[in-house]
Design a protein around this motif. Structure first.
Motif, PDB file in Angstrom:
ATOM      1  N   GLY A   1       0.834   6.473  11.447  1.00 22.26           N
ATOM      2  CA  GLY A   1       0.056   5.510  12.210  1.00 22.26           C
ATOM      3  C   GLY A   1      -1.426   5.630  11.934  1.00 22.26           C
ATOM      4  N   PRO A   2      -2.210   4.671  12.440  1.00 16.34           N
ATOM      5  CA  PRO A   2      -3.659   4.689  12.234  1.00 16.34           C
ATOM      6  C   PRO A   2      -4.326   5.967  12.724  1.00 16.34           C
ATOM      7  N   ASP A   3      -3.717   6.623  13.720  1.00 22.53           N
ATOM      8  CA  ASP A   3      -4.297   7.855  14.251  1.00 22.53           C
ATOM      9  C   ASP A   3      -3.841   9.103  13.497  1.00 22.53           C
ATOM     10  N   GLY A   4      -3.014   8.913  12.443  1.00 24.75           N
ATOM     11  CA  GLY A   4      -2.554  10.030  11.631  1.00 24.75           C
ATOM     12  C   GLY A   4      -1.238  10.635  12.073  1.00 24.75           C
ATOM     13  N   SER A   5      -0.685  10.177  13.191  1.00 21.65           N
ATOM     14  CA  SER A   5       0.588  10.721  13.665  1.00 21.65           C
ATOM     15  C   SER A   5       1.764  10.025  12.967  1.00 21.65           C
TER      16      SER A   5
ATOM     17  N   PRO B   1       9.398  -9.096  24.330  1.00 23.80           N
ATOM     18  CA  PRO B   1       8.529  -8.686  23.210  1.00 23.80           C
ATOM     19  C   PRO B   1       7.046  -8.822  23.546  1.00 23.80           C
ATOM     20  N   HIS B   2       6.262  -7.936  22.935  1.00 25.42           N
ATOM     21  CA  HIS B   2       4.812  -7.956  23.077  1.00 25.42           C
ATOM     22  C   HIS B   2       4.212  -8.286  21.712  1.00 25.42           C
ATOM     23  N   PRO B   3       3.329  -9.279  21.633  1.00 22.25           N
ATOM     24  CA  PRO B   3       2.706  -9.613  20.345  1.00 22.25           C
ATOM     25  C   PRO B   3       1.964  -8.404  19.766  1.00 22.25           C
ATOM     26  N   PHE B   4       2.031  -8.275  18.445  1.00 21.40           N
ATOM     27  CA  PHE B   4       1.351  -7.186  17.763  1.00 21.40           C
ATOM     28  C   PHE B   4       0.697  -7.733  16.504  1.00 21.40           C
ATOM     29  N   ASP B   5      -0.582  -7.496  16.366  1.00 21.65           N
ATOM     30  CA  ASP B   5      -1.336  -7.984  15.203  1.00 21.65           C
ATOM     31  C   ASP B   5      -1.511  -6.842  14.214  1.00 21.65           C
ATOM     32  N   GLY B   6      -0.512  -6.614  13.368  1.00 21.69           N
ATOM     33  CA  GLY B   6      -0.574  -5.528  12.391  1.00 21.69           C
ATOM     34  C   GLY B   6      -1.645  -5.728  11.343  1.00 21.69           C
ATOM     35  N   GLY B   7      -2.029  -6.980  11.103  1.00 21.76           N
ATOM     36  CA  GLY B   7      -3.068  -7.246  10.117  1.00 21.76           C
ATOM     37  C   GLY B   7      -4.438  -6.728  10.506  1.00 21.76           C
ATOM     38  N   SER B   8      -4.633  -6.471  11.775  1.00 21.29           N
ATOM     39  CA  SER B   8      -5.936  -6.001  12.253  1.00 21.29           C
ATOM     40  C   SER B   8      -6.046  -4.483  12.307  1.00 21.29           C
ATOM     41  N   LEU B   9      -5.019  -3.772  11.859  1.00 16.79           N
ATOM     42  CA  LEU B   9      -5.069  -2.313  11.891  1.00 16.79           C
ATOM     43  C   LEU B   9      -6.080  -1.785  10.892  1.00 16.79           C
TER      44      LEU B   9
ATOM     45  N   THR C   1       0.810  -1.226   0.000  1.00 19.81           N
ATOM     46  CA  THR C   1       0.000   0.000   0.000  1.00 19.81           C
ATOM     47  C   THR C   1       0.842   1.275   0.000  1.00 19.81           C
ATOM     48  N   HIS C   2       2.156   1.150   0.103  1.00 21.08           N
ATOM     49  CA  HIS C   2       3.081   2.292   0.084  1.00 21.08           C
ATOM     50  C   HIS C   2       2.837   3.260   1.243  1.00 21.08           C
ATOM     51  N   ARG C   3       2.357   2.746   2.358  1.00 19.71           N
ATOM     52  CA  ARG C   3       2.086   3.602   3.515  1.00 19.71           C
ATOM     53  C   ARG C   3       3.297   3.734   4.426  1.00 19.71           C
ATOM     54  N   ILE C   4       4.243   2.782   4.318  1.00 18.59           N
ATOM     55  CA  ILE C   4       5.445   2.820   5.145  1.00 18.59           C
ATOM     56  C   ILE C   4       6.658   2.874   4.232  1.00 18.59           C
ATOM     57  N   SER C   5       7.562   3.771   4.535  1.00 18.08           N
ATOM     58  CA  SER C   5       8.816   3.908   3.812  1.00 18.08           C
ATOM     59  C   SER C   5       9.855   3.055   4.533  1.00 18.08           C
ATOM     60  N   HIS C   6      10.202   1.899   3.957  1.00 20.18           N
ATOM     61  CA  HIS C   6      11.194   1.001   4.541  1.00 20.18           C
ATOM     62  C   HIS C   6      12.564   1.436   4.039  1.00 20.18           C
TER      63      HIS C   6
END
Length: 80
Positions: A48-52, A72-80, A27-32
């Protein structure tokens, strides 16, 4: 606590910016940002999802970090 800081503002690149290549997946939302020399993804920037503005830092690339001491804390990025 992750929510207590601003990762994008806290990230200061001291050197090596000229050795980074940018790639955007899907989706080109993150610049790696990848090192042209070794191919490691050092960090990513995006919104981020909140626009920040956000930054995701590969802690494996930081000097003095003991990966086995991290909890580490699990993170479900697919649910964003």
């Amino acid at each position: 606590m992750l929510g207590a800081c601003d990762p994008a503002a806290a990230l200061t690149l001291l050197q090596g910016e000229d050795a980074l290549n940018e790639y955007c997946f899907n989706t080109h939302r993150i610049s790696h940002l990848f090192c042209q020399t070794c191919g490691i993804e050092s960090f990513g920037r995006g919104v981020g999802p909140d626009g920040s503005e956000m930054a995701a830092i590969n802690v494996r690339r930081l000097d003095g970090v003991d990966l086995f001491a991290l909890k580490p804390h699990p993170f479900d990025g697919g649910s964003l």
